[in-house]
Write a protein that holds these residues in place. Sequence first.
Motif, mmCIF file in Angstrom:
data_model
loop_
_atom_site.group_PDB
_atom_site.id
_atom_site.type_symbol
_atom_site.label_atom_id
_atom_site.label_comp_id
_atom_site.label_asym_id
_atom_site.label_seq_id
_atom_site.Cartn_x
_atom_site.Cartn_y
_atom_site.Cartn_z
ATOM 1 N N GLY A 1 117.963 7.586 56.591
ATOM 2 C CA GLY A 1 118.533 8.626 57.445
ATOM 3 C C GLY A 1 119.896 9.107 57.024
ATOM 4 O O GLY A 1 120.449 10.019 57.644
ATOM 5 N N SER A 2 120.454 8.512 55.973
ATOM 6 C CA SER A 2 121.778 8.932 55.512
ATOM 7 C C SER A 2 121.674 10.238 54.723
ATOM 8 O O SER A 2 120.611 10.585 54.210
ATOM 9 C CB SER A 2 122.386 7.847 54.630
ATOM 10 O OG SER A 2 122.563 6.655 55.345
ATOM 11 N N PRO A 3 122.774 10.975 54.608
ATOM 12 C CA PRO A 3 122.772 12.170 53.752
ATOM 13 C C PRO A 3 122.387 11.812 52.332
ATOM 14 O O PRO A 3 122.723 10.729 51.838
ATOM 15 C CB PRO A 3 124.228 12.655 53.833
ATOM 16 C CG PRO A 3 124.754 12.084 55.108
ATOM 17 C CD PRO A 3 124.061 10.769 55.278
ATOM 18 N N GLN A 4 121.697 12.697 51.657
ATOM 19 C CA GLN A 4 121.282 12.456 50.282
ATOM 20 C C GLN A 4 122.446 12.707 49.316
ATOM 21 O O GLN A 4 123.313 13.529 49.595
ATOM 22 C CB GLN A 4 120.109 13.372 49.921
ATOM 23 C CG GLN A 4 118.814 12.992 50.604
ATOM 24 C CD GLN A 4 118.335 11.618 50.169
ATOM 25 O OE1 GLN A 4 118.126 11.359 48.986
ATOM 26 N NE2 GLN A 4 118.177 10.721 51.143
ATOM 27 N N PRO A 5 122.468 12.002 48.213
ATOM 28 C CA PRO A 5 123.533 12.236 47.233
ATOM 29 C C PRO A 5 123.433 13.628 46.633
ATOM 30 O O PRO A 5 122.341 14.186 46.486
ATOM 31 C CB PRO A 5 123.266 11.165 46.177
ATOM 32 C CG PRO A 5 121.826 10.818 46.335
ATOM 33 C CD PRO A 5 121.522 10.960 47.777
ATOM 34 N N GLU A 6 124.571 14.185 46.301
ATOM 35 C CA GLU A 6 124.638 15.502 45.680
ATOM 36 C C GLU A 6 125.468 15.402 44.404
ATOM 37 O O GLU A 6 126.475 14.695 44.364
ATOM 38 C CB GLU A 6 125.252 16.526 46.629
ATOM 39 C CG GLU A 6 124.437 16.752 47.904
ATOM 40 C CD GLU A 6 125.070 17.801 48.804
ATOM 41 O OE1 GLU A 6 126.158 18.317 48.436
ATOM 42 O OE2 GLU A 6 124.494 18.107 49.860
ATOM 43 N N ALA A 7 125.032 16.107 43.368
ATOM 44 C CA ALA A 7 125.749 16.085 42.092
ATOM 45 C C ALA A 7 127.137 16.678 42.264
ATOM 46 O O ALA A 7 127.292 17.786 42.774
ATOM 47 C CB ALA A 7 124.963 16.851 41.034
ATOM 48 N N ALA A 8 128.146 15.942 41.843
ATOM 49 C CA ALA A 8 129.532 16.411 41.944
ATOM 50 C C ALA A 8 130.288 15.930 40.717
ATOM 51 O O ALA A 8 129.754 15.196 39.878
ATOM 52 C CB ALA A 8 130.179 15.881 43.224
ATOM 53 N N ALA A 9 131.536 16.372 40.627
ATOM 54 C CA ALA A 9 132.396 15.997 39.490
ATOM 55 C C ALA A 9 131.689 16.339 38.185
ATOM 56 O O ALA A 9 131.286 17.481 37.982
ATOM 57 C CB ALA A 9 132.781 14.519 39.568
#
Length: 363
Positions: free
Chosen positions: A322-330
């Motif tokens: 149920g947590s937010p999904q990872p998103e590509a950053a940096a």
Amino acid sequence: MAKTSAGGSRPRMTGVQRRAQLIEVARGLFALRGLDGATIEDIAAAAGVSKPVVYEHFGSKEGLYNEVVDIEFQRLLKVMTESLSADAGPRVLVERAAYALLDYIENFTDGFRILTRDAPPAQPEGTFSTLLSRITRQVEHILSKEFGSRGLSAEVGGMYAQMLVGMVAMTGQWWLDTRTPDKATVAAHLVNLSWNGLAGLQKDPKLSHMPAPGFAAVSPDGDGDGGDGPAVLRLSAVLVRDDAGRILLVRKRGTSRFMQPGGKLEPGESFAEAAAREVGEELGLTVAAAELEDLGRWYGPAANEDNTFIDAGLFAWTLPAGSPQPEAAAEIEELLWAAPAAAAERTDLSPLLSEHILPRLLG
């Protein structure tokens, strides 16, 4: 991952998370004040809990201390065993063992202070002496074979093993507070004395091999006795999993291989602190260092840099349902989820993934 509610309060830790936090807090206090000097009140206050919470997890201060000691004992024993178990000649093994001990002292200073200072009530003869005895038996086996190949008595291997392990251990205890020169230089001088003897001391010794199992820095003439070797990068990597057992693979901008989230340590950072920071910077997720599962260390070739090896601290973390999904950053350009078996079929993975993590997961 820690999420905040509308009122800004943090959710309650799970039992596993709380236990890990208490161990981490207690390690620092035991290292600073010793078993007698650190109280349950100190530990509870530093962790932000009441005393009954500490008793609930460990039963007593001595129970908590024994837990901390056992974790550090097993950690250092694993490091030393791995450094001595590679298929290599005795000089290479001596280099790796000396470097491995100093590396442990540098990265787990509190743990080493505890191991070398206070004997736990359940082990009055001393934890560190027990550990050294186990390491000595491994060194004795190595030296006995070497002496036998040179026509010398194999029986004296035990005596020399005691001398060698004692010298390295005492040097490590001295370097614990001195920290100069750097660990590679100290390890090189240890090997200089143990391998060359007083009569053959080199003026400016260097480690001739990578201080890790399986990777040698060979001199230009190919004999493995000289040269500064490849560059070594110290970094942390995190094996991120979801509740379905998949693992997260990431590809950094301008590269072609998938790996784990992670990156180089900043000055003063521990491996765990760097791992937690990198998860936030590269994936946009919040995780505390105490929530990470320590998977140990790995030495090996870098995925995208020539003539470069990595000294990596490895961690695992499961994304809560149920947590937010990872998103590509940096610097992350692409990410994907894959089952371990499917990931193992890929040919575009980093050596750390293909040679260490996936074989370990697939058992």
